[in-house]
Design a protein around this motif. Structure first.
Motif, PDB file in Angstrom:
ATOM      1  N   ASP A  35       0.808  -1.149  -0.006  1.00  0.00           N
ATOM      2  CA  ASP A  35      -0.011   0.150   0.000  1.00  0.00           C
ATOM      3  C   ASP A  35       0.836   1.209   0.085  1.00  0.00           C
ATOM      4  OD1 ASP A  35      -1.824   2.287   0.748  1.00  0.00           O
ATOM      5  OD2 ASP A  35      -3.009   0.785   1.967  1.00  0.00           O
ATOM      6  N   LEU A  36       1.166   1.815  -1.063  1.00  0.00           N
ATOM      7  CA  LEU A  36       1.882   2.980  -1.367  1.00  0.00           C
ATOM      8  C   LEU A  36       1.686   4.205  -0.319  1.00  0.00           C
ATOM      9  CD1 LEU A  36       2.789   2.920  -5.304  1.00  0.00           C
ATOM     10  CD2 LEU A  36       4.419   2.504  -3.194  1.00  0.00           C
ATOM     11  N   ASP A  37       0.199   4.324  -0.262  1.00  0.00           N
ATOM     12  CA  ASP A  37      -0.186   5.542   0.702  1.00  0.00           C
ATOM     13  C   ASP A  37       0.091   5.321   2.366  1.00  0.00           C
ATOM     14  OD1 ASP A  37      -1.731   7.758  -0.465  1.00  0.00           O
ATOM     15  OD2 ASP A  37      -2.993   6.077  -1.379  1.00  0.00           O
ATOM     16  N   ALA A  38      -0.008   3.972   2.821  1.00  0.00           N
ATOM     17  CA  ALA A  38       0.234   3.568   3.975  1.00  0.00           C
ATOM     18  C   ALA A  38       1.833   3.750   3.947  1.00  0.00           C
ATOM     19  CB  ALA A  38       0.085   2.157   4.200  1.00  0.00           C
ATOM     20  N   ALA A  39       2.658   3.589   3.051  1.00  0.00           N
ATOM     21  CA  ALA A  39       4.104   3.497   3.086  1.00  0.00           C
ATOM     22  C   ALA A  39       4.557   5.177   3.257  1.00  0.00           C
ATOM     23  CB  ALA A  39       4.751   3.071   2.059  1.00  0.00           C
ATOM     24  N   PHE A  40       3.855   5.790   2.401  1.00  0.00           N
ATOM     25  CA  PHE A  40       4.115   7.572   2.689  1.00  0.00           C
ATOM     26  C   PHE A  40       3.619   8.035   4.049  1.00  0.00           C
ATOM     27  CE2 PHE A  40       4.437   7.551  -1.985  1.00  0.00           C
ATOM     28  CZ  PHE A  40       5.753   8.594  -2.326  1.00  0.00           C
ATOM     29  N   VAL A  44       6.280  10.137   6.416  1.00  0.00           N
ATOM     30  CA  VAL A  44       5.771  11.631   6.851  1.00  0.00           C
ATOM     31  C   VAL A  44       5.675  11.534   8.301  1.00  0.00           C
ATOM     32  CG1 VAL A  44       3.806  13.236   6.920  1.00  0.00           C
ATOM     33  CG2 VAL A  44       4.450  12.212   4.765  1.00  0.00           C
ATOM     34  N   GLU A  45       5.230  10.584   8.819  1.00  0.00           N
ATOM     35  CA  GLU A  45       4.997  10.390  10.412  1.00  0.00           C
ATOM     36  C   GLU A  45       6.538  10.353  10.949  1.00  0.00           C
ATOM     37  OE1 GLU A  45       3.907   7.093  13.870  1.00  0.00           O
ATOM     38  OE2 GLU A  45       3.977   6.582  11.946  1.00  0.00           O
ATOM     39  N   ARG A  46       7.466   9.999  10.273  1.00  0.00           N
ATOM     40  CA  ARG A  46       8.880   9.854  10.730  1.00  0.00           C
ATOM     41  C   ARG A  46       9.607  11.084  10.261  1.00  0.00           C
ATOM     42  NH1 ARG A  46       6.560   4.933  10.385  1.00  0.00           N
ATOM     43  NH2 ARG A  46       7.547   3.277  11.731  1.00  0.00           N
ATOM     44  N   GLY A  47       8.996  11.968   9.604  1.00  0.00           N
ATOM     45  CA  GLY A  47       9.820  13.410   9.288  1.00  0.00           C
ATOM     46  C   GLY A  47      10.319  13.475   7.853  1.00  0.00           C
ATOM     47  N   TYR A  48      10.023  12.576   6.965  1.00  0.00           N
ATOM     48  CA  TYR A  48      10.493  12.378   5.621  1.00  0.00           C
ATOM     49  C   TYR A  48       9.765  13.295   4.678  1.00  0.00           C
ATOM     50  CZ  TYR A  48      13.288   8.606   7.511  1.00  0.00           C
ATOM     51  OH  TYR A  48      14.287   8.064   8.297  1.00  0.00           O
ATOM     52  N   ARG A 110       0.012  13.409  -2.775  1.00  0.00           N
ATOM     53  CA  ARG A 110      -1.258  13.178  -1.641  1.00  0.00           C
ATOM     54  C   ARG A 110      -0.592  13.723  -0.238  1.00  0.00           C
ATOM     55  NH1 ARG A 110      -3.473   9.348  -5.008  1.00  0.00           N
ATOM     56  NH2 ARG A 110      -2.526   7.651  -3.985  1.00  0.00           N
ATOM     57  N   HIS A 111       0.754  13.344  -0.095  1.00  0.00           N
ATOM     58  CA  HIS A 111       1.306  13.239   1.066  1.00  0.00           C
ATOM     59  C   HIS A 111       2.630  14.261   1.305  1.00  0.00           C
ATOM     60  CE1 HIS A 111      -0.579   9.595   2.762  1.00  0.00           C
ATOM     61  NE2 HIS A 111      -0.518   9.034   1.573  1.00  0.00           N
ATOM     62  N   GLY A 112       2.642  15.150   0.258  1.00  0.00           N
ATOM     63  CA  GLY A 112       3.337  16.450   0.315  1.00  0.00           C
ATOM     64  C   GLY A 112       4.694  15.936   0.292  1.00  0.00           C
ATOM     65  N   CYS A 113       5.080  14.738  -0.371  1.00  0.00           N
ATOM     66  CA  CYS A 113       6.473  14.271  -0.560  1.00  0.00           C
ATOM     67  C   CYS A 113       7.050  14.721  -1.911  1.00  0.00           C
ATOM     68  CB  CYS A 113       6.454  12.968  -0.250  1.00  0.00           C
ATOM     69  SG  CYS A 113       6.309  12.610   1.599  1.00  0.00           S
ATOM     70  N   SER A 399      16.815   3.231   7.201  1.00  0.00           N
ATOM     71  CA  SER A 399      16.037   3.722   7.704  1.00  0.00           C
ATOM     72  C   SER A 399      14.899   3.748   6.644  1.00  0.00           C
ATOM     73  CB  SER A 399      16.161   5.105   8.128  1.00  0.00           C
ATOM     74  OG  SER A 399      16.897   5.056   9.486  1.00  0.00           O
ATOM     75  N   ALA A 400      14.102   2.728   6.397  1.00  0.00           N
ATOM     76  CA  ALA A 400      12.995   2.519   5.137  1.00  0.00           C
ATOM     77  C   ALA A 400      12.322   1.410   5.527  1.00  0.00           C
ATOM     78  CB  ALA A 400      13.653   2.087   3.747  1.00  0.00           C
ATOM     79  N   PRO A 401      10.813   1.481   4.867  1.00  0.00           N
ATOM     80  CA  PRO A 401       9.949   0.446   5.111  1.00  0.00           C
ATOM     81  C   PRO A 401      10.246  -0.941   5.088  1.00  0.00           C
ATOM     82  CG  PRO A 401       9.034   2.070   4.028  1.00  0.00           C
ATOM     83  CD  PRO A 401      10.359   2.542   3.834  1.00  0.00           C
ATOM     84  N   HIS A 402      11.358  -1.259   4.366  1.00  0.00           N
ATOM     85  CA  HIS A 402      11.705  -2.818   4.149  1.00  0.00           C
ATOM     86  C   HIS A 402      12.811  -3.134   5.166  1.00  0.00           C
ATOM     87  CE1 HIS A 402      13.622   0.106   1.285  1.00  0.00           C
ATOM     88  NE2 HIS A 402      14.469  -0.738   1.116  1.00  0.00           N
ATOM     89  N   HIS A 403      13.261  -2.412   6.197  1.00  0.00           N
ATOM     90  CA  HIS A 403      14.353  -2.610   7.153  1.00  0.00           C
ATOM     91  C   HIS A 403      13.828  -2.546   8.412  1.00  0.00           C
ATOM     92  CE1 HIS A 403      17.047  -2.310   3.838  1.00  0.00           C
ATOM     93  NE2 HIS A 403      16.655  -1.235   3.444  1.00  0.00           N
ATOM     94  N   PRO A 404      14.163  -3.639   9.329  1.00  0.00           N
ATOM     95  CA  PRO A 404      13.684  -3.308  10.625  1.00  0.00           C
ATOM     96  C   PRO A 404      14.174  -2.054  11.618  1.00  0.00           C
ATOM     97  CG  PRO A 404      15.007  -5.350  10.342  1.00  0.00           C
ATOM     98  CD  PRO A 404      15.316  -4.561   9.221  1.00  0.00           C
TER      99      PRO A 404
END
Length: 426
Positions: A35-40, A44-48, A110-113, A399-404
């Motif tokens: 889900d790309l929206d969830a990833a974005f 954004v929650e993490r400050g990116y 949509r997420h300002g990125c 620091s990305a969605p595919h890493h712990p």
């Protein structure tokens, strides 16, 4: 305040998360980019505010005749790569390549990125396609033509984004990820005497082609191991001074001690001491990955075996026990390299971006770089980036969605906020 050379419609600072090729290889249910929206939203929650991707320019816009409307992505084969960072792909994704790229840009809007366009095609990306046609088409391009072919493909991709009214969220476009460490380095006959200076005219011409095609979109190259002692070997026409800074130090010492990348005598007794109790015999690991696919990964069988089967607690313990010998050298390396790169950026009037860093390539579940020592080194590097006025940086390549390490939310928030504010306090 925007750094010199940065268009006003782009952010004054880029907080970057590295989505590489994983944004299309790990898209099945349960994978991080299903889900790309969830990833974005998580980013954004993490400050990116920026993601950096392999945009597949050659595959999507090259002259090869491959049907890109139903691209089938797969894992490497069997259980190879299941605990190797970037290669733990479940497989089974079927994507329309251009439609997926458009959806990424719509989600970014949509997420300002913003999106940094790059390519991993002469490195890893083709390894994940079901068949070898992408890999074969890339290798069929004569080595001396590869830089310009990539530049033209990126130019076509940018034009397509413009035609789709999606180009406003381009941060900038790179010729290719790590031009010095990819198969682009075969240009000029592959001489190893002075590869950076040998490659420079090819990179320079390719970046000039991108700039000429789209003067309103920043264009640049990307170096994985910048020639710190000979920065004159790096073309000066990039509009972004984009570099990577890895300081292996103690990690490199571990890999040498254990023979992780050995071509003979593998596995060594030292590596055996780090393996999980359920590790298979290495002989059973040979031949599990198709030869073309293994070649496309850029990772050897010994490396896959090591990263898949080390006991990460033993791995991390070795690093902690030996780090004290390397602390000063690794810290000094960060200082020296970032200062050199900042001077290059100032001399070429291009904003500085550190697109990857800081320690190096580790097993997927190893925690040293995401633990207290690794975070301290990253904080030191980020502080130097802020002091040097960098336009953008990663808090770390992991620091990305595919890493712990993605789970360490507060730390990413704190350091992305400091980069945005230019906060250098100790």
């Amino acid at each position: 305040m925007h750094p010199s050379g940065v268009p006003q419609h782009l952010p004054p600072r880029l907080t970057i998360t590295l989505w590489d090729f994983t944004w299309y290889t790990q898209t099945t249910p349960g994978e991080p980019f299903a889900d790309l929206d969830a990833a974005f939203e998580q980013a954004v929650e993490r400050g990116y505010n920026t993601v950096r991707i392999c945009a597949m320019p050659f595959l999507l816009f090259g002259d090869h005749g491959i049907d890109t409307t139903a691209l089938r992505f797969t894992g490497l084969g069997g259980d190879v790569g299941v605990r190797t960072r970037w290669y733990d792909v479940a497989g089974g994704a079927v994507l329309d390549g251009r439609a997926h790229l458009a959806e990424l840009f719509r989600a970014a809007r949509r997420h300002g990125c913003y999106v940094i366009l790059s390519s991993w095609e002469y490195q890893q990306s083709p390894a994940f396609l079901e068949g070898s046609e992408w890999y074969d088409a890339l290798l069929a391009v004569p080595p001396d033509d590869r830089h310009t072919v990539m530049a033209d493909a990126m130019g076509e991709l940018v034009q397509w984004l413009k035609d789709e009214d999606l180009a406003d969220n381009i941060a900038y476009a790179e010729l290719h990820n790590e031009v010095d460490l990819s198969r682009l380095t075969l240009a000029g006959g592959g001489s190893q005497q002075d590869p950076y200076r040998l490659q420079r005219p090819y990179v320079e011409v390719a970046v000039a082609r991108m700039r000429e095609r789209h003067p309103d979109v920043l264009a640049t190259s990307c170096y994985g191991i910048p020639p710190h002692l000979d920065m004159a070997a790096v073309p000066g026409n990039g509009q972004v001074a984009h570099f990577h800074v890895y300081v292996y130090g103690v990690l490199g010492a571990l890999e040498r001690w254990a023979g992780v990348r050995a071509t003979s005598g593998f596995p060594s007794p030292e590596l055996r001491s780090l393996l999980r109790d359920d590790a298979p015999d290495v002989a059973s690991y040979e031949g599990r990955v198709e030869p073309w696919r293994l070649s496309a990964t850029g990772v050897s069988t010994s490396m896959f075996f090591s990263y898949d089967w080390v006991d990460t607690t033993r791995w991390d313990t070795w690093l902690y026990e030996n780090y004290v010998r390397w602390h000063e050298a690794m810290t000094q390396a960060l200082d020296d390299r970032l200062e050199v790169l900042a001077r290059f950026a100032e001399r070429t009037a291009a904003p500085l971006v550190i697109g990857e860093g800081w320690i190096g390539y580790t097993p997927l579940l190893a925690e040293f770089e995401d633990g207290p020592v690794g975070r301290t080194l990253a904080e030191h590097a980020m502080t130097r980036c802020i002091e040097h006025g960098a336009w953008g940086a990663v808090v770390g390549s992991n620091s990305a969605p595919h890493h712990p390490g993605w789970a360490n939310v507060e730390w990413q928030q704190r350091w992305n906020r400091r980069l945005l504010l230019g906060d250098t306090r100790a």
